[in-house]
Design a protein around this motif. Structure first.
Motif, mmCIF file in Angstrom:
data_model
loop_
_atom_site.group_PDB
_atom_site.id
_atom_site.type_symbol
_atom_site.label_atom_id
_atom_site.label_comp_id
_atom_site.label_asym_id
_atom_site.label_seq_id
_atom_site.Cartn_x
_atom_site.Cartn_y
_atom_site.Cartn_z
ATOM 1 N N ILE A 1 -15.882 -3.731 -25.668
ATOM 2 C CA ILE A 1 -14.518 -3.224 -25.499
ATOM 3 C C ILE A 1 -13.651 -4.265 -24.797
ATOM 4 C CG2 ILE A 1 -13.120 -1.353 -24.543
ATOM 5 C CD1 ILE A 1 -15.148 -0.487 -26.711
ATOM 6 N N ASP B 1 -12.756 -8.188 -26.942
ATOM 7 C CA ASP B 1 -12.436 -7.829 -28.316
ATOM 8 C C ASP B 1 -12.058 -9.070 -29.118
ATOM 9 O OD1 ASP B 1 -10.003 -8.414 -27.158
ATOM 10 O OD2 ASP B 1 -8.959 -6.686 -27.987
ATOM 11 N N GLU C 1 -8.359 2.627 -30.095
ATOM 12 C CA GLU C 1 -9.627 2.623 -30.821
ATOM 13 C C GLU C 1 -10.172 1.201 -30.848
ATOM 14 O OE1 GLU C 1 -10.968 5.333 -32.372
ATOM 15 O OE2 GLU C 1 -9.320 6.754 -32.104
ATOM 16 N N ARG C 2 -11.466 1.055 -30.519
ATOM 17 C CA ARG C 2 -12.067 -0.286 -30.543
ATOM 18 C C ARG C 2 -13.587 -0.169 -30.612
ATOM 19 N NH1 ARG C 2 -9.944 -3.939 -25.896
ATOM 20 N NH2 ARG C 2 -8.030 -3.651 -27.111
ATOM 21 N N ALA C 3 -14.183 -1.001 -31.449
ATOM 22 C CA ALA C 3 -15.645 -1.093 -31.552
ATOM 23 C C ALA C 3 -16.282 0.263 -31.823
ATOM 24 C CB ALA C 3 -16.222 -1.727 -30.278
ATOM 25 N N ASN D 1 -9.260 -10.249 -30.129
ATOM 26 C CA ASN D 1 -8.138 -11.036 -29.604
ATOM 27 C C ASN D 1 -8.588 -11.979 -28.502
ATOM 28 O OD1 ASN D 1 -6.275 -9.849 -31.326
ATOM 29 N ND2 ASN D 1 -5.773 -8.205 -29.882
#
Length: 255
Positions: A24, A27, A171-173, A29
């Motif tokens: 998280i 990421d 929302e991530r991973a 970026n």
């Protein structure tokens, strides 16, 4: 004779935390910006191929690998074995070599001294006491060659105020992430609560921690007191001013 009581582990020493929260925090970026950051480090410290760099708190090797790709001799130090293993895998995928060491930065001492040391992406200010934070900086100083450079990027008191938000969600991973932020004391720290909800299983995890906030002036005084000959504070890696437009805090110190 009673056994010596072991000190309580601090949250950042918990490997399961990094296994769950690492994807998280680091990421796409963050990985995408790594090449430019590595190039800036080389420019700031005047590094050449073969220069030795200590990545203090290297995590999954985001910056270590990019520095190695630029020809630096990189030693990455971290307390978490899984992070070091991730760094090793990334280095192998990029066909570069890293010297990876599992150690606590509060007492890490290297026989070979470094041309440059870095501590990046808000990796400082998590110890239980100010004295322990300073101990990390003292050890970094002792691990540098004469005229060596130290580059610290961190969330400062000023940037925390500039960009303060009470929380957000995203929302991530494969997870829904909810964050809550609260100020500790007189802007002495930032309390962060991260809640992760697995989008497939619905499993919920949460973790709360405090990052101690230092002002640019405070860090400048601390580093000067440790022995650094020059200490400058910038608003980014491009030497932009550390003012109301600062993106982050970048401290550049020379031994």
């Amino acid at each position: 004779m009673s056994e010596k009581k072991q000190p309580k582990k601090q949250w950042f020493e918990n490997e399961s935390f990094w296994n769950n929260y690492g994807p998280i925090m680091f990421d796409a970026n963050r990985w995408a910006e790594a090449p430019a950051v590595a190039q800036s480090i080389c420019k700031i410290a005047g590094l050449k191929k073969g220069s030795s760099v200590l990545d203090a708190g290297c995590g999954p090797g985001r910056i270590s690998v990019e520095l190695a790709l630029l020809g630096m001799n990189v030693t990455g130090v971290d307390l978490i074995q899984s992070e070091l293993e991730a760094a090793k895998e990334t280095a192998e995928a990029e066909n570069v070599s890293l010297n990876l060491i599992k150690a606590d930065l509060r007492n890490f001492e290297s026989e070979n001294k470094f041309d440059c040391a870095v501590n990046l992406y808000t990796s400082f200010g998590y110890c239980a006491t100010i004295e322990e934070d300073v101990q990390i900086l003292q050890k970094i100083y002792s691990n540098l060659k004469k005229d060596g450079w130290f580059i610290l990027e961190n969330l400062s008191r000023e940037t925390a105020i500039l960009y303060f938000t009470e929380g957000e969600w995203f929302e991530r991973a494969g997870k829904t992430v909810l964050t809550e932020f609260h100020v500790e004391g007189a802007w002495e720290g930032l309390r962060s609560k991260w809640i992760l909800i697995d989008n497939k299983t619905g499993q919920r995890m949460e973790h709360e921690f405090v990052q101690r906030l230092y002002s640019g002036v405070e860090l400048k005084r601390i580093l000067t007191g440790i022995g650094f000959s020059t200490v400058e504070v910038y608003g980014d890696f491009d030497f932009s001013p550390y003012n109301e437009k600062a993106r982050t805090m970048v401290v550049v110190a020379k031994k």
